[in-house]
Scaffold this motif. Structure first.
Motif, PDB file in Angstrom:
ATOM      1  N   ALA A   1       0.829  -1.209   0.000  1.00 40.31           N
ATOM      2  CA  ALA A   1       0.000   0.000   0.000  1.00 40.31           C
ATOM      3  C   ALA A   1       0.859   1.253   0.000  1.00 40.31           C
ATOM      4  CB  ALA A   1      -0.925   0.000   1.211  1.00 40.31           C
ATOM      5  N   LEU A   2       1.922   1.242   0.789  1.00 41.01           N
ATOM      6  CA  LEU A   2       2.793   2.417   0.882  1.00 41.01           C
ATOM      7  C   LEU A   2       3.559   2.670  -0.404  1.00 41.01           C
ATOM      8  CD1 LEU A   2       4.184   1.907   4.490  1.00 41.01           C
ATOM      9  CD2 LEU A   2       2.532   3.648   3.740  1.00 41.01           C
ATOM     10  N   ASP A   3       3.876   1.623  -1.131  1.00 41.50           N
ATOM     11  CA  ASP A   3       4.653   1.770  -2.360  1.00 41.50           C
ATOM     12  C   ASP A   3       3.788   1.880  -3.604  1.00 41.50           C
ATOM     13  OD1 ASP A   3       6.993   1.754  -0.920  1.00 41.50           O
ATOM     14  OD2 ASP A   3       7.291  -0.397  -1.130  1.00 41.50           O
TER      15      ASP A   3
ATOM     16  N   ALA B   1       8.335   1.851   8.075  1.00 41.69           N
ATOM     17  CA  ALA B   1       7.856   2.209   6.737  1.00 41.69           C
ATOM     18  C   ALA B   1       6.740   3.253   6.819  1.00 41.69           C
ATOM     19  CB  ALA B   1       7.369   0.954   6.004  1.00 41.69           C
ATOM     20  N   LEU B   2       5.824   3.089   7.750  1.00 44.37           N
ATOM     21  CA  LEU B   2       4.742   4.064   7.913  1.00 44.37           C
ATOM     22  C   LEU B   2       5.298   5.438   8.270  1.00 44.37           C
ATOM     23  CD1 LEU B   2       2.230   1.757   9.802  1.00 44.37           C
ATOM     24  CD2 LEU B   2       1.774   2.877   7.599  1.00 44.37           C
ATOM     25  N   ARG B   3       6.258   5.468   9.187  1.00 46.13           N
ATOM     26  CA  ARG B   3       6.866   6.749   9.579  1.00 46.13           C
ATOM     27  C   ARG B   3       7.582   7.411   8.402  1.00 46.13           C
ATOM     28  NH1 ARG B   3       7.704   4.056  14.481  1.00 46.13           N
ATOM     29  NH2 ARG B   3       9.818   3.509  13.945  1.00 46.13           N
ATOM     30  N   ARG B   4       8.242   6.610   7.560  1.00 48.03           N
ATOM     31  CA  ARG B   4       8.910   7.168   6.370  1.00 48.03           C
ATOM     32  C   ARG B   4       7.902   7.832   5.441  1.00 48.03           C
ATOM     33  NH1 ARG B   4      11.883   2.407   6.449  1.00 48.03           N
ATOM     34  NH2 ARG B   4      10.650   1.536   4.753  1.00 48.03           N
ATOM     35  N   HIS B   5       6.653   7.395   5.501  1.00 48.85           N
ATOM     36  CA  HIS B   5       5.599   7.971   4.661  1.00 48.85           C
ATOM     37  C   HIS B   5       4.759   8.997   5.422  1.00 48.85           C
ATOM     38  CE1 HIS B   5       6.702   4.599   2.081  1.00 48.85           C
ATOM     39  NE2 HIS B   5       6.105   5.264   1.104  1.00 48.85           N
TER      40      HIS B   5
END
Length: 187
Positions: A83-85, A162-166
């Motif tokens: 989802a993030l990518d 990963a969530l924090r990077r987004h």
């Protein structure tokens, strides 16, 4: 014209990203504590899809349960990373926030979808948010081994990074608690 492109839907639910329509522009990712999600899904799978029944406690002491924890916790992480990518506009909803602050989460969701809602509609949803498809709480001591907890917690940590990077930093703090708390609090 297919039902999904007829204009009669604001959103539709899929469990995996390969099920998305090619016309999908926005994605809502609902993230639940993987420990709770694993127990819930394993119950459902071992009760012929019954959303209110509880699987026999002995089935949680099998290799099938262990393999399920390993495989499905990896899928839990993969869904978040996919989802993030993705190329879609993304809104992340944490299940625990949805349960504890339903009204505000619904307003944020409506805003993301570009849908106008009023207090009356949201309050109606909140008042009717407990449906018939709910399992009774049950505690099964020792449900997760120390090794399983370690694997799932590692996946939680990877997801949180990963969530924090987004720019998503409102994840619930209780996902990575101790094995004692996990095995005591699961329902």
């Amino acid at each position: 014209m297919s039902p999904l492109t007829s204009g009669g839907f604001i959103a539709y639910k899929v469990h995996y990203f390969h099920q998305l329509s090619e016309n999908t522009t926005k994605v809502i990712l609902l993230v639940r504590n993987p420990f709770d999600a694993l127990v819930s899904d394993f119950n459902r799978m071992n009760t012929q899809g019954n959303h209110t029944a509880l699987a026999d406690a002995d089935v949680f002491r099998t290799d099938a349960w262990h393999n399920f924890v390993i495989e499905r916790s990896r899928e839990w992480l993969d869904q978040i990373l996919t989802a993030l990518d993705g190329s879609h506009e993304l809104h992340v909803v944490f299940y625990e926030h949805l349960k504890s602050d339903t009204s505000n989460e619904l307003f944020r969701l409506a805003d993301f979808l570009g849908v106008r809602v009023n207090d009356f509609r949201v309050n109606c949803v909140v008042q009717n948010s407990i449906g018939v498809a709910k399992r009774k709480a049950r505690v099964l001591p020792g449900l997760f081994t120390t090794a399983e907890v370690g694997i799932v917690k590692e996946r939680i940590d990877t997801a949180w990074r990963a969530l924090r990077r987004h720019g998503i930093d409102n994840a619930p703090v209780n996902y990575g608690v101790s094995i004692e708390q996990i095995n005591k609090s699961l329902k």
